[in-house]
Design a protein around this motif. Sequence first.
Motif, PDB file in Angstrom:
ATOM      1  N   SER A  74       1.021  11.284  -8.698  1.00  0.00           N
ATOM      2  CA  SER A  74       1.074   9.837  -8.113  1.00  0.00           C
ATOM      3  C   SER A  74       2.152   9.206  -8.637  1.00  0.00           C
ATOM      4  N   ARG A  75       3.399   9.463  -9.768  1.00  0.00           N
ATOM      5  CA  ARG A  75       4.371   9.018  -9.715  1.00  0.00           C
ATOM      6  C   ARG A  75       5.655   9.169  -9.013  1.00  0.00           C
ATOM      7  N   ILE A  76       5.365  10.597  -7.610  1.00  0.00           N
ATOM      8  CA  ILE A  76       6.074  10.993  -7.095  1.00  0.00           C
ATOM      9  C   ILE A  76       5.821  10.137  -5.581  1.00  0.00           C
ATOM     10  N   VAL A  77       4.598  10.591  -5.616  1.00  0.00           N
ATOM     11  CA  VAL A  77       3.660   9.560  -4.631  1.00  0.00           C
ATOM     12  C   VAL A  77       3.921   8.603  -4.237  1.00  0.00           C
ATOM     13  N   THR A  78       4.008   7.235  -5.150  1.00  0.00           N
ATOM     14  CA  THR A  78       4.415   5.933  -5.608  1.00  0.00           C
ATOM     15  C   THR A  78       5.465   6.054  -5.191  1.00  0.00           C
ATOM     16  N   LYS A  79       6.873   6.658  -4.970  1.00  0.00           N
ATOM     17  CA  LYS A  79       8.303   6.421  -5.012  1.00  0.00           C
ATOM     18  C   LYS A  79       8.341   6.578  -3.870  1.00  0.00           C
ATOM     19  N   LEU A  80       8.186   7.649  -2.847  1.00  0.00           N
ATOM     20  CA  LEU A  80       7.674   8.031  -1.681  1.00  0.00           C
ATOM     21  C   LEU A  80       7.550   6.925  -0.473  1.00  0.00           C
ATOM     22  N   GLU A  81       6.431   6.426  -1.529  1.00  0.00           N
ATOM     23  CA  GLU A  81       5.583   5.224  -0.674  1.00  0.00           C
ATOM     24  C   GLU A  81       6.700   4.299  -1.020  1.00  0.00           C
ATOM     25  N   LYS A  82       7.611   3.417  -2.388  1.00  0.00           N
ATOM     26  CA  LYS A  82       8.189   2.842  -1.957  1.00  0.00           C
ATOM     27  C   LYS A  82       9.584   3.328  -0.902  1.00  0.00           C
ATOM     28  N   ASP A  83       9.795   4.380  -0.572  1.00  0.00           N
ATOM     29  CA  ASP A  83      10.423   4.657   0.530  1.00  0.00           C
ATOM     30  C   ASP A  83      10.397   4.485   0.790  1.00  0.00           C
ATOM     31  N   GLY A  84       9.635   4.584   1.425  1.00  0.00           N
ATOM     32  CA  GLY A  84       8.815   4.002   2.817  1.00  0.00           C
ATOM     33  C   GLY A  84       9.076   5.449   3.748  1.00  0.00           C
ATOM     34  N   LEU A  85       8.711   6.525   3.398  1.00  0.00           N
ATOM     35  CA  LEU A  85       8.750   7.862   3.708  1.00  0.00           C
ATOM     36  C   LEU A  85       7.064   8.001   3.840  1.00  0.00           C
ATOM     37  N   ILE A  86       6.256   7.430   2.950  1.00  0.00           N
ATOM     38  CA  ILE A  86       4.749   8.019   3.549  1.00  0.00           C
ATOM     39  C   ILE A  86       3.530   6.635   3.511  1.00  0.00           C
ATOM     40  N   THR A  87       2.700   6.518   4.072  1.00  0.00           N
ATOM     41  CA  THR A  87       1.623   5.726   3.692  1.00  0.00           C
ATOM     42  C   THR A  87       0.566   6.228   2.738  1.00  0.00           C
ATOM     43  N   ARG A  88      -0.284   5.155   1.982  1.00  0.00           N
ATOM     44  CA  ARG A  88      -1.149   5.974   1.187  1.00  0.00           C
ATOM     45  C   ARG A  88      -2.764   4.794   1.300  1.00  0.00           C
ATOM     46  N   GLU A  89      -3.957   5.225   1.425  1.00  0.00           N
ATOM     47  CA  GLU A  89      -4.630   4.276   1.576  1.00  0.00           C
ATOM     48  C   GLU A  89      -5.683   5.182   1.041  1.00  0.00           C
ATOM     49  N   GLN A  90      -6.524   4.954   0.219  1.00  0.00           N
ATOM     50  CA  GLN A  90      -7.340   4.550  -0.602  1.00  0.00           C
ATOM     51  C   GLN A  90      -8.926   5.269   0.727  1.00  0.00           C
ATOM     52  N   ASP A  91      -9.213   6.692   0.145  1.00  0.00           N
ATOM     53  CA  ASP A  91     -10.254   7.413   1.121  1.00  0.00           C
ATOM     54  C   ASP A  91     -10.968   8.008  -0.218  1.00  0.00           C
ATOM     55  N   SER A  92     -12.978   8.172  -0.018  1.00  0.00           N
ATOM     56  CA  SER A  92     -13.812   8.424  -0.676  1.00  0.00           C
ATOM     57  C   SER A  92     -14.526   8.976   0.565  1.00  0.00           C
ATOM     58  N   SER A  93     -14.191   9.837   1.430  1.00  0.00           N
ATOM     59  CA  SER A  93     -14.926  10.725   1.832  1.00  0.00           C
ATOM     60  C   SER A  93     -15.160  11.919   1.654  1.00  0.00           C
ATOM     61  N   LYS A  94     -15.159  12.847   0.854  1.00  0.00           N
ATOM     62  CA  LYS A  94     -15.295  13.362  -0.080  1.00  0.00           C
ATOM     63  C   LYS A  94     -16.355  13.020  -1.488  1.00  0.00           C
TER      64      LYS A  94
END
Length: 112
Positions: A35-55
């Motif tokens: 989660s910490r790494i993903v948050t950093k990658l998102e702040k760096d503009g390298l990824i997008t993250r959106e809520q999902d509850s499909s499963k």
Amino acid sequence: MEIEEKILKLIQSKKSGILQNELWKTAKIDSSKCSRIVTKLEKDGLITREQDSSKGTKTYLIKPIVKKEKKAKNFNLLMTRDLFSPCTGCSLECVPENCVRLSEWIYCLEVE
Ligand code: SF4
């Protein structure tokens, strides 16, 4: 390979996205570190993250941001030989039918 790079490569390998609760298992790290790494990658503009509850469980769908390469500009339509169209950046009062600069340029087009 640094863990952040590994996570980014994993995300980039899934163009349609990867669920965060699959990502940390695939990367074999604990969920909070992921989660910490993903948050950093998102702040760096390298990824997008959106809520999902499909499963059935709340998680995030993470997708890589694909940067488009800039296309090389093609000025060929504005040029003849080595001359740019005289209209490029021209600030003269424009009467194309009477413009000597334009006529000369068009003449160069015809003789090529
Ligand atoms: S036609 Fe002549 S005056 Fe008009 S924009 Fe082109 S160069 Fe300038």
